[in-house]
Design a protein around this motif. Structure first.
Motif, mmCIF file in Angstrom:
data_model
loop_
_atom_site.group_PDB
_atom_site.id
_atom_site.type_symbol
_atom_site.label_atom_id
_atom_site.label_comp_id
_atom_site.label_asym_id
_atom_site.label_seq_id
_atom_site.Cartn_x
_atom_site.Cartn_y
_atom_site.Cartn_z
ATOM 1 N N UNK A 210 -1.059 28.005 39.559
ATOM 2 C CA UNK A 210 -1.125 28.716 40.830
ATOM 3 C C UNK A 210 -2.521 28.817 41.414
ATOM 4 N N UNK A 211 -3.542 28.417 40.656
ATOM 5 C CA UNK A 211 -4.906 28.661 41.122
ATOM 6 C C UNK A 211 -5.245 27.898 42.397
ATOM 7 N N UNK A 212 -4.932 26.620 42.451
ATOM 8 C CA UNK A 212 -5.287 25.858 43.654
ATOM 9 C C UNK A 212 -4.476 26.332 44.859
ATOM 10 N N UNK A 213 -3.138 26.475 44.731
ATOM 11 C CA UNK A 213 -2.414 27.045 45.881
ATOM 12 C C UNK A 213 -2.957 28.407 46.295
ATOM 13 N N UNK A 214 -3.326 29.228 45.319
ATOM 14 C CA UNK A 214 -3.884 30.545 45.632
ATOM 15 C C UNK A 214 -5.120 30.409 46.518
ATOM 16 N N UNK A 265 4.428 25.171 52.202
ATOM 17 C CA UNK A 265 5.363 24.060 52.073
ATOM 18 C C UNK A 265 4.692 22.823 51.527
ATOM 19 N N UNK A 266 3.502 22.528 52.063
ATOM 20 C CA UNK A 266 2.792 21.341 51.586
ATOM 21 C C UNK A 266 2.342 21.514 50.138
ATOM 22 N N UNK A 267 2.052 22.779 49.760
ATOM 23 C CA UNK A 267 1.574 23.033 48.406
ATOM 24 C C UNK A 267 2.651 22.743 47.372
ATOM 25 N N UNK A 268 3.929 22.782 47.789
ATOM 26 C CA UNK A 268 5.001 22.523 46.821
ATOM 27 C C UNK A 268 4.829 21.131 46.224
ATOM 28 N N UNK A 269 4.458 20.166 47.087
ATOM 29 C CA UNK A 269 4.193 18.824 46.585
ATOM 30 C C UNK A 269 3.040 18.820 45.595
ATOM 31 N N UNK A 313 13.095 16.945 46.641
ATOM 32 C CA UNK A 313 12.790 18.386 46.604
ATOM 33 C C UNK A 313 11.748 18.732 47.651
ATOM 34 N N UNK A 314 10.665 17.945 47.679
ATOM 35 C CA UNK A 314 9.571 18.232 48.612
ATOM 36 C C UNK A 314 10.070 18.132 50.049
ATOM 37 N N UNK A 315 10.917 17.128 50.314
ATOM 38 C CA UNK A 315 11.443 16.984 51.674
ATOM 39 C C UNK A 315 12.283 18.191 52.050
ATOM 40 N N UNK A 317 12.075 21.232 50.851
ATOM 41 C CA UNK A 317 11.200 22.396 51.042
ATOM 42 C C UNK A 317 10.564 22.355 52.430
ATOM 43 N N UNK A 318 10.116 21.175 52.844
ATOM 44 C CA UNK A 318 9.453 21.094 54.142
ATOM 45 C C UNK A 318 10.419 21.300 55.293
ATOM 46 N N UNK A 319 11.663 20.883 55.099
ATOM 47 C CA UNK A 319 12.673 21.172 56.122
ATOM 48 C C UNK A 319 12.890 22.681 56.221
ATOM 49 N N UNK A 320 12.955 23.330 55.045
ATOM 50 C CA UNK A 320 13.112 24.782 55.029
ATOM 51 C C UNK A 320 11.969 25.456 55.788
ATOM 52 N N UNK A 321 10.757 24.950 55.575
ATOM 53 C CA UNK A 321 9.596 25.517 56.265
ATOM 54 C C UNK A 321 9.760 25.399 57.781
ATOM 55 N N UNK A 322 10.226 24.226 58.232
ATOM 56 C CA UNK A 322 10.411 24.036 59.672
ATOM 57 C C UNK A 322 11.425 25.018 60.231
ATOM 58 N N UNK A 323 12.461 25.272 59.451
ATOM 59 C CA UNK A 323 13.475 26.215 59.908
ATOM 60 C C UNK A 323 12.902 27.631 59.918
ATOM 61 N N UNK A 324 12.061 27.925 58.937
ATOM 62 C CA UNK A 324 11.457 29.266 58.832
ATOM 63 C C UNK A 324 10.590 29.614 60.041
ATOM 64 N N UNK A 325 9.904 28.603 60.604
ATOM 65 C CA UNK A 325 9.035 28.863 61.757
ATOM 66 C C UNK A 325 9.739 29.717 62.800
ATOM 67 N N UNK A 326 10.964 29.286 63.110
ATOM 68 C CA UNK A 326 11.708 29.961 64.164
ATOM 69 C C UNK A 326 11.998 31.417 63.828
#
Lengths: 335, 333
Positions: A210-214, A265-269, A313-315, A317-326
């Protein structure tokens, strides 16, 4: 919203094909012959070698091999591991919960500390807390994670003896996996001390992964907050007589969350890539370690299948992020 | 006791190039229920002085004053928490850009109820009822439905009405309106001004209206204070100011009104408001003033007496609009 999700799913197709092509060609571009590796030090006769080449289809043109592979994938068949002879699909899903558990914990750790750190730094811009937090974030971001892991092991496992060095749970406990998440399964098993053991095994890998994402989340939150804090609606919120905690934590943070969620979202990758190192260091039986081992063994189906599943998985997650924006900011909700 | 009594307000911003004085020695007095218009060009410090009173300036600003009283309480002696009990309740402010002044992430209903929750003991249902009532008061049609709307789903005029509803939610004694109509269509401008005046009459609140539109001043204000480059250069009741301005700057502003123009071309004031680096040593308006003399360029004028509109000027205008050296000023200087 549904139309948006469907149209995004369509864009998955080229990405999906690209991933199959890249994983297929890269593993073959590596020097080394899977059959020789399989044979090990004993070696094998020429006839037996030719027989195996035909059995695995390596005698066909590479292009034909790719199409065969793709055909299998489209039918849900990712092939069998050369080494274990088990389907890649089964191997992946028996190991994936361990990686998922570790990744989720690492992400929670990173978000739970990164968001407040970024907010505090932004609110105290240029002052001591800002400088201290951002310097720490830079160190965290720049540090090689295997080295960081070793430092933590030396301190917490070696010198203080607080945490175990490897594995998911102490050998004293055994129970059948229900969810695959050790933290949940240990609780379900009802065995005394099992949960504490699982948690202590999880602690260091979580921190390391978690250190780098943190660090990234903290810096991104800070810069997004700084931008938002200059907005007119922040002045309006203050003009209502709201407390600084409410102005910063509700009015500003909600608006600052868009770029932060993008980064998460990008950090998941990155996290799945980081999991390879972290799992190797802590002997964590997840897909990271599985992938590394397979690359060394030239286990083509496993590498190809594993990469494909991780990419999917990464794809998602990123779709989920796009939906979350709204949901975060209705102004950019798609109609 | 005046509602608002500010003496010698000075605001300095710390900038990379050194301190910048945005407001210099401004006095503001406002009686209960009074309408004060504050006029001046961009950069004259009118918004900054009001933001200073509200305590909304960024941390780079240093606010000093000899006196800063609201209802007899000195704002400088209050803790930030005590001050937040006044801000948004007894003293509220609306801003120039209604579209960007509302948070895009929350419904307008959430934002108005939040103000109620902060300052009143109303429960959830009562807050909702009050929000509907406020929306009706400011002329928002279908209030129940509008409460659920986000700012981007409404027009600028509607958003400004929401801002006004939010500001008057707790029946403030003072409403500061910072160019509330500048960003709106002309037809909407009149509606919003009428609304403000109507609310002021009904709720008995004082209104401090920041504007650079002399037409708005003439229609709404009872008293006018003219700001220039961070100073208050003149203050008069509205009739007096329009009939007989004393400061050449006020005179020039009035001369630039289209309805007062005598030639085909509107008269303008040449030059711009002095900034951080070109602040004159003498009268701040001297470089742009038609009547400036040597003393104007050498020495800052002090405000004249109330009979002269407290004009900060060495050569106030006479009745025929010419600048004349004040004999008593020459003796004292």
């Amino acid at each position: 919203m549904l139309g948006f999700v469907l149209s995004r799913l369509l864009t998955f197709i080229p990405t999906f094909l690209g991933v199959t092509l890249i994983s297929f060609s890269f593993i073959r571009a590596l020097p080394g012959d899977p059959i020789i590796v399989m044979a090990g030090e004993r070696g094998l006769t020429d006839e037996r070698y030719q027989e195996l080449v035909r059995q695995y289809g390596f005698d066909k043109p590479v292009f034909q091999q790719y199409l065969d592979y793709l055909w299998g994938v489209l039918h849900g068949d990712l092939g069998q591991s050369f080494v274990t002879k088990r389907p890649v699909w089964d191997e992946f899903f028996s190991l994936f919960p361990a990686t998922l558990e570790l990744s989720i914990c690492a992400m929670i750790f990173a978000v739970a500390l990164g968001l407040p750190a970024g907010v505090i730094a932004a609110v105290n811009r240029g002052k001591l807390p800002d400088r201290a937090l951002m310097s720490a974030a830079l160190v965290g971001y720049s540090m090689p994670i295997f080295w960081w892991a070793l430092l933590l092991i030396i301190l917490f496992s070696g010198m203080l003896g607080w945490t175990p060095v490897s594995g998911r749970i102490s050998l004293l406990y055994y129970f059948e996996p229900v969810t695959g998440f050790m933290l949940i399964d240990s609780l379900l098993s009802g065995q005394k001390g099992a949960f504490a053991s699982a948690a202590s095994h999880l602690a260091l890998p979580t921190v390391v992964l978690g250190t780098i994402p943190l660090a990234v989340i903290a810096r991104q939150t800070r810069s997004a907050m700084l931008e938002v804090l200059g907005e007119d609606y922040i002045r309006t919120a203050r003009a209502k007589g709201l407390s600084p905690a409410r102005v910063n934590g509700v009015h500003a943070l909600r608006n600052a969350l868009i770029p932060v969620v993008t980064v998460i979202g990008l950090m998941v990758g990155t996290l799945l890539a980081g999991a390879i190192l972290t799992e190797t260091i802590f002997s964590w039986p997840g897909i990271g370690k599985w992938m590394v081992d397979s690359i060394f063994r030239r286990d083509y189906p496993v590498v190809q299948g594993g990469l494909l599943l991780i990419a999917t998985m990464v794809m998602i997650v990123n779709l989920t992020v796009d939906v979350l924006y709204g949901f975060i900011n209705p102004k950019i909700r798609r109609r | 006791m005046s509602l608002l009594d500010i003496r010698n307000l000075t605001v300095e911003f710390a900038t990379a190039a050194g301190p910048f004085r945005a407001v210099e020695g401004v006095d503001v007095t406002l009686e209960k229920g009074e309408v004060l218009a504050i006029v001046g060009e961009s950069g004259s410090g009118k918004s900054v002085s009001m933001l200073a009173i509200m305590g909304l300036l960024p941390w780079t600003a240093t606010v000093t004053a000899d006196r800063m009283a609201f209802e007899g309480r000195d704002l400088r002696e209050l803790s930030p928490a005590q001050r937040r009990k006044i801000i948004g309740k007894d003293m509220a402010m609306i801003f120039q850009e209604p579209m960007s002044s509302l948070n895009p992430c929350f419904t307008v209903g959430f934002q108005i109820k939040e103000a109620l929750r902060q300052h009143t003991d109303l429960d959830r249902k009562a807050r909702h009822a009050r929000a509907v009532e406020l929306f009706e008061q400011v002329g928002i049609p279908a209030p129940e439905r509008r409460l659920k709307a986000y700012p981007h789903q409404m027009s600028g005029g509607m958003n400004q009405r929401v801002m006004i509803a939010m500001a008057i939610a707790c029946n403030p004694k003072l409403l500061i309106a910072d160019e509330p109509t500048t960003a709106l269509d002309v037809t909407i401008q009149a509606q919003i001004l009428d609304l403000l005046l109507d609310l002021r009459r009904r709720n008995g609140m004082a209104l401090a209206l920041i504007t650079h539109d002399m037409g708005v001043v003439a229609e709404t204000a009872e008293r006018v204070s003219v700001h220039y480059a961070g100073q208050k250069v003149e203050e008069q009741p509205v009739e007096g100011l329009f009939a007989r301005p004393f400061h050449p700057y006020t005179g020039a502003l009035l001369a630039a009104l289209p309805e007062r123009a005598t030639s085909r071309r509107l008269p303008t004031i040449p030059g711009v408001v002095p900034g951080q680096f070109d602040r004159p040593a003498g009268c701040l308006f001297a470089p742009r003033c038609r009547h400036a003399s040597d003393i104007c360029r050498a020495r800052r004028p002090e405000p004249l007496g109330p009979e002269m509109g407290r004009a900060r000027c060495h050569t106030p205008l006479t009745a025929d609009g010419n600048g004349v050296m004040q004999p008593q000023r020459m003796v004292t200087t």
